[in-house]
Design a protein around this motif. Structure first.
Motif, PDB file in Angstrom:
ATOM      1  N   THR A 120       4.424  -0.496  12.043  1.00 13.52           N
ATOM      2  CA  THR A 120       5.707  -0.528  11.870  1.00 13.52           C
ATOM      3  C   THR A 120       6.432  -0.952  13.129  1.00 13.52           C
ATOM      4  O   THR A 120       7.769  -1.778  12.814  1.00 13.52           O
ATOM      5  CB  THR A 120       6.081   1.099  11.698  1.00 13.52           C
ATOM      6  OG1 THR A 120       5.421   1.570  10.545  1.00 13.52           O
ATOM      7  CG2 THR A 120       7.646   0.840  11.232  1.00 13.52           C
TER       8      THR A 120
ATOM      9  N   THR B   7      -0.343  -0.468   0.267  1.00 14.79           N
ATOM     10  CA  THR B   7      -1.381   0.682   0.719  1.00 14.79           C
ATOM     11  C   THR B   7      -1.118   1.992  -0.226  1.00 14.79           C
ATOM     12  O   THR B   7      -1.956   2.682  -0.721  1.00 14.79           O
ATOM     13  CB  THR B   7      -1.569   0.916   1.985  1.00 14.79           C
ATOM     14  OG1 THR B   7      -1.359  -0.317   2.720  1.00 14.79           O
ATOM     15  CG2 THR B   7      -3.005   1.484   2.329  1.00 14.79           C
TER      16      THR B   7
ATOM     17  N   LYS C  11      -6.988  -1.210  10.367  1.00 11.92           N
ATOM     18  CA  LYS C  11      -7.409  -1.359   8.899  1.00 11.92           C
ATOM     19  C   LYS C  11      -8.466  -2.391   9.117  1.00 11.92           C
ATOM     20  O   LYS C  11      -9.640  -2.026   9.353  1.00 11.92           O
ATOM     21  CB  LYS C  11      -6.185  -1.964   8.049  1.00 11.92           C
ATOM     22  CG  LYS C  11      -4.727  -1.182   8.285  1.00 11.92           C
ATOM     23  CD  LYS C  11      -4.583  -0.216   7.537  1.00 11.92           C
ATOM     24  CE  LYS C  11      -3.457   0.412   7.680  1.00 11.92           C
ATOM     25  NZ  LYS C  11      -2.713   1.461   6.693  1.00 11.92           N
TER      26      LYS C  11
HETATM   27  C1  LIG Z   1       0.942  -2.052   4.111  1.00 11.32           C
HETATM   28  C2  LIG Z   1       1.397  -1.179   5.117  1.00 11.32           C
HETATM   29  N1  LIG Z   1       2.485  -1.235   5.895  1.00 11.32           N
HETATM   30  C3  LIG Z   1       2.895  -0.623   6.815  1.00 11.32           C
HETATM   31  C4  LIG Z   1       2.282   0.302   7.329  1.00 11.32           C
HETATM   32  C5  LIG Z   1       2.706   1.243   8.525  1.00 11.32           C
HETATM   33  O1  LIG Z   1       1.733   1.004   9.603  1.00 11.32           O
HETATM   34  P1  LIG Z   1       1.706   2.206  10.614  1.00 11.32           P
HETATM   35  O2  LIG Z   1       1.356   3.614  10.299  1.00 11.32           O
HETATM   36  O3  LIG Z   1       0.632   1.315  11.529  1.00 11.32           O
HETATM   37  O4  LIG Z   1       2.986   1.664  11.356  1.00 11.32           O
HETATM   38  C6  LIG Z   1       0.912   0.609   6.854  1.00 11.32           C
HETATM   39  C7  LIG Z   1       0.153   1.913   7.092  1.00 11.32           C
HETATM   40  O5  LIG Z   1      -0.708   2.478   6.343  1.00 11.32           O
HETATM   41  C8  LIG Z   1       0.409  -0.162   5.833  1.00 11.32           C
HETATM   42  O6  LIG Z   1      -0.734   0.140   5.138  1.00 11.32           O
END
Ligand SMILES: Cc1ncc(COP(=O)(O)O)c(C=O)c1O
Length: 376
Positions: free
Chosen positions: A62, A138, A189
């Motif tokens: 994020t 996701t 991931k």
């Molecule tokens: C497609 C996608 N975008 C954004 C995020 C958010 O990432 P983070 O939780 O590392 O901030 C995720 C996390 O699962 C994700 O899969």
């Protein structure tokens, strides 16, 4: 109890990478660090399939999303957000937080983005600065046609910004060839690392927006990352254990080769879809992606399935997010997940469903997985 991490991030960390995380750290304003960072920089270009620089920052995914908003735009700008789930919606939330006007080209959760809708929104709003979307959503297990969207956006003045946090490495993604102007990803991931690193790359078209951006920023100011990149450093103290591990991660990815990894995930995705169907569970996504498979489950047992599977068998899968909580399950097949993990995961899932009262003949899920694996 042995644990199986079959969630769409974080994923299991292979021993080769975990061992690197255990090495003593060293100082980051040194030639030693610059050597490591230069190796990583080269590897990341391959992973992103780009000729442009890829910057590494200490943040979850994020953070890179926020960077891609705060550095490309100014308050009062207009953008299009093409979302099909929770993470796509996050683009709009971040942008609105900075006073950006958001035009929606979004679809219902579970559906895939319609490139023609993006095209229509661009025609109706020729003044938008950018289109923000997601590669593999996701939260729903949907893949979006970034190649088609890239073809459309590249014909306009707008830039295309893609969240490839979950899909990069596991599913074919070509930044330059598909004309994607800005891409972000994260460590937990396809890179098979612990959470904590995020990545961002921009092309020349996107850099023009950076030069025009008036949003105040400091830690996430991408110009600082560019300046330090030139001397093999990061602007702030990097998470050194993760950086050392990242070098091993990109080495492993290069050794296996992206095409092989894409095919590995494709095969596991195929077997997963077959197993879900064999269990009588309907696939949730209109266009399923290759790194996670989502399926609808009876709402009365939805939350219990995930909890029982984890507590009784040590198998972690993900449930639904937001309105989908208790309505879907998400079974991931990325990173170092192997064929045997799939068999173990589905055999346990089948037992949990039987224990929770679902009428299934024993052995159906494993048979479906075997059927696909034996054919290849
Ligand atoms: C497609 C996608 N975008 C954004 C995020 C958010 O990432 P983070 O939780 O590392 O901030 C995720 C996390 O699962 C994700 O899969």
């Amino acid at each position: 109890m042995k644990r199986y991490l079959l969630t769409p991030g974080p994923v299991t960390i292979p021993p080769e990478i975990a061992l690197k995380e255990a090495l003593p750290i060293f100082h980051h304003r040194t030639n030693e660090f610059a050597m490591v960072y230069k190796n990583i920089a080269k590897g990341l270009k391959y992973v992103f399939q780009t000729e442009n620089e890829v910057y590494v920052l200490a943040a979850s995914g994020t953070g890179a999303m926020e960077m891609a908003v705060a550095n490309l735009l100014s308050t009062g700008d207009k953008i299009i957000v093409a979302s099909c789930g929770n993470f796509g919606d996050r683009w709009a939330e971040i942008a609105r937080g900075y006073g950006i006007e958001v035009i929606s080209a979004s679809v219902r959760w579970g559906k895939t983005i319609k490139p023609v809708e993006v095209e229509r929104a661009l025609k109706e709003n020729p003044d938008v600065k950018a289109v923000y979307t997601t590669f593999t959503e996701t939260s729903t297990g949907v893949a979006n046609d970034i190649k088609a969207i890239g073809g459309i956006v590249s014909k306009t003045n707008a830039v295309l910004v893609v969240d490839a946090i979950s899909g990069l490495v596991g599913q074919e993604f070509r930044t330059d060839e598909w004309k994607v102007d800005a891409v972000i990803s994260a460590s937990q991931k396809g890179f098979m690392l612990a959470p904590g690193l995020a990545f961002i790359t921009l092309n020349g078209k996107a850099w023009k927006l950076v030069d025009a951006s008036k949003i105040p920023k400091f830690y996430f100011d991408i110009k600082k990352y560019k300046k330090f990149y030139a001397v093999g450093e990061t602007p702030f103290t990097p998470p050194l254990t993760l950086i050392t591990a990242l070098q091993e991660s990109v080495r492993l990815i290069e050794e296996r080769g992206l095409k092989n990894i894409w095919n590995d995930c494709k095969l596991l995705a195929k077997a997963t879809r077959a197993a879900m169907k064999a269990l009588g569970l309907e696939l949730f996504s209109e266009v399923p992606c290759e790194i996670v498979t989502s399926a609808s489950v009876p709402v009365d047992i939805g939350v219990k399935i995930v909890k029982t599977l984890r507590e009784k068998y040590g198998v972690s899968i993900a449930g639904g997010q937001g309105d989908l909580k208790g309505r879907i399950i998400r079974f991931a097949h990325l990173g170092c997940t192997g064929k045997a993990d799939l068999l173990a995961g589905f055999t346990c899932l089948e037992m949990v469903l039987i224990e929770l009262g679902v009428k299934i003949k024993k052995g159906k899920a494993a048979a479906a997985v075997e059927e696909i694996l034996l054919r290849t």
